[in-house]
Scaffold this active site. Structure first.
Site, mmCIF file in Angstrom:
data_model
loop_
_atom_site.group_PDB
_atom_site.id
_atom_site.type_symbol
_atom_site.label_atom_id
_atom_site.label_comp_id
_atom_site.label_asym_id
_atom_site.label_seq_id
_atom_site.Cartn_x
_atom_site.Cartn_y
_atom_site.Cartn_z
ATOM 1 N N ASP A 70 0.819 -1.218 0.000
ATOM 2 C CA ASP A 70 0.000 0.000 0.000
ATOM 3 C C ASP A 70 0.853 1.268 0.000
ATOM 4 O OD1 ASP A 70 0.968 -0.374 2.579
ATOM 5 O OD2 ASP A 70 -0.980 -0.819 3.449
ATOM 6 N N ASN A 106 -7.225 -2.881 14.295
ATOM 7 C CA ASN A 106 -8.608 -3.241 13.959
ATOM 8 C C ASN A 106 -8.638 -4.402 12.968
ATOM 9 O OD1 ASN A 106 -7.856 -2.139 11.532
ATOM 10 N ND2 ASN A 106 -9.320 -0.464 11.545
ATOM 11 N N HIS A 149 -6.924 -4.683 10.169
ATOM 12 C CA HIS A 149 -6.750 -4.439 8.733
ATOM 13 C C HIS A 149 -5.458 -5.097 8.235
ATOM 14 C CE1 HIS A 149 -4.711 -0.410 9.851
ATOM 15 N NE2 HIS A 149 -3.764 -1.118 9.289
ATOM 16 N N GLU A 170 -9.677 -1.987 5.416
ATOM 17 C CA GLU A 170 -10.325 -1.738 6.703
ATOM 18 C C GLU A 170 -11.518 -2.692 6.901
ATOM 19 O OE1 GLU A 170 -8.883 0.149 8.752
ATOM 20 O OE2 GLU A 170 -8.341 2.111 7.953
HETATM 21 C C1 GLP Z 1 -0.348 0.368 8.507
HETATM 22 C C2 GLP Z 1 -0.045 -0.416 7.245
HETATM 23 C C3 GLP Z 1 -0.348 -1.873 7.425
HETATM 24 C C4 GLP Z 1 0.318 -2.355 8.697
HETATM 25 C C5 GLP Z 1 -0.296 -1.654 9.868
HETATM 26 C C6 GLP Z 1 0.246 -2.112 11.214
HETATM 27 O O1 GLP Z 1 -1.668 0.763 8.602
HETATM 28 N N1 GLP Z 1 -0.749 0.052 6.100
HETATM 29 O O2 GLP Z 1 0.097 -2.589 6.286
HETATM 30 O O3 GLP Z 1 0.177 -3.737 8.822
HETATM 31 O O4 GLP Z 1 -0.007 -0.284 9.711
HETATM 32 O O5 GLP Z 1 1.364 -1.365 11.512
HETATM 33 P P1 GLP Z 1 2.297 -1.567 12.760
HETATM 34 O O6 GLP Z 1 3.160 -2.713 12.416
HETATM 35 O O7 GLP Z 1 3.033 -0.276 12.852
HETATM 36 O O8 GLP Z 1 1.445 -1.819 13.934
#
Ligand code: GLP
Length: 234
Positions: A67, A136, A138, A143
């Site tokens: 993304d 959440n 995702h 989402e």
């Molecule tokens: C972002 C990314 C996700 C990732 C998520 C969790 O929203 N788009 O791909 O998995 O964060 O991030 P973290 O590892 O910082 O908790």
């Protein structure tokens, strides 16, 4: 779904890195799906260390990031393009033409999504994809409520996701939209490894482990995939 509990974040990172490095050793033309966020930073560090001590060739490896934010240029410090440069690409011998990230600054973001899907297809599809897990649940930026058949598209970010990522933007101005691979796109990867670490992921991990599959919980789509490994640590 294979579950592996590692006792520390360092061990989780090490294990994830060895899965990645084994994959490119076995197939130097591997096609990888790559995540951003805080969780995979340790994995990338281990990959870099290994590559320094013990040469691993990324020359023919192709990567597709999950993304990117919409409306900021590649060199914006909050962009995932900047993140990948800082945490991995700068230190390995990947051909920049093989390192794909959706272009969040594209004039026509919808056309960019179509182009991105085609690029994945032209590469022969994703072979091994690593995922982080949002609080959440995702995956990528899919989402809760996202259909499991969704493809790469432009999405509105939820308030909670924007707050969770706020400290990565100096001005705390997190973009409101992103381009993300869809859940359907991700599920076509031949193998998937999900990384989840820390107390703030515990609830999402427990819900995933329960086996209940519903669109309000995006990561549960992974139960429909035949080759998923979940690496968990405190
Ligand atoms: C972002 C990314 C996700 C990732 C998520 C969790 O929203 N788009 O791909 O998995 O964060 O991030 P973290 O590892 O910082 O908790």
């Amino acid at each position: 779904m294979n579950w592996e509990r590692l006792d520390t974040y360092a061990h989780l990172s090490d294990r994830a890195a060895s899965i990645l490095l084994d994959a490119i050793r076995t197939d130097p033309h591997a096609v990888l799906g790559l995540p951003t966020g805080r969780t995979p930073v340790g994995m990338y560090d281990c990959v870099i260390t290994e590559c320094t001590h013990n040469y691993h060739c990324f020359r023919d490896v192709r990567t597709f990031n999950l993304d990117e934010y919409v409306g900021i240029p590649h060199d914006h410090p909050g962009s995932y393009a900047a993140y990948m440069e800082q945490h991995l690409f700068e230190f390995i011998d990947i051909n920049p033409a093989n390192a794909h990230i959706p272009d969040g600054a594209a004039r026509d973001p919808r056309a960019e999504c179509v182009r991105y899907e085609a690029a994945i297809r032209d590469a022969g599809g994703l072979g091994l994809t690593f995922l982080g897990l949002g609080r959440n649940s995702h995956i990528g930026f899919n989402e809760p409520g996202t259909p499991f058949t969704s493809r790469t598209r432009v999405v509105e970010l939820s308030e909670s996701t924007r707050i969770a990522n706020e400290d990565l933007f100096a001005d705390h101005k997190v973009p409101t939209r992103a381009i993300t691979m869809g859940i359907g796109t991700i599920l076509e990867s031949r193998r998937i490894v999900l990384l989840a670490s820390g107390a703030n992921k515990r609830e999402a991990v427990e819900r995933l482990r329960s086996g209940i599959v519903e669109e309000s919980f995006p990561a549960s789509a992974l139960w429909g995939h035949p080759d998923v490994t979940v690496l968990v640590s405190d």
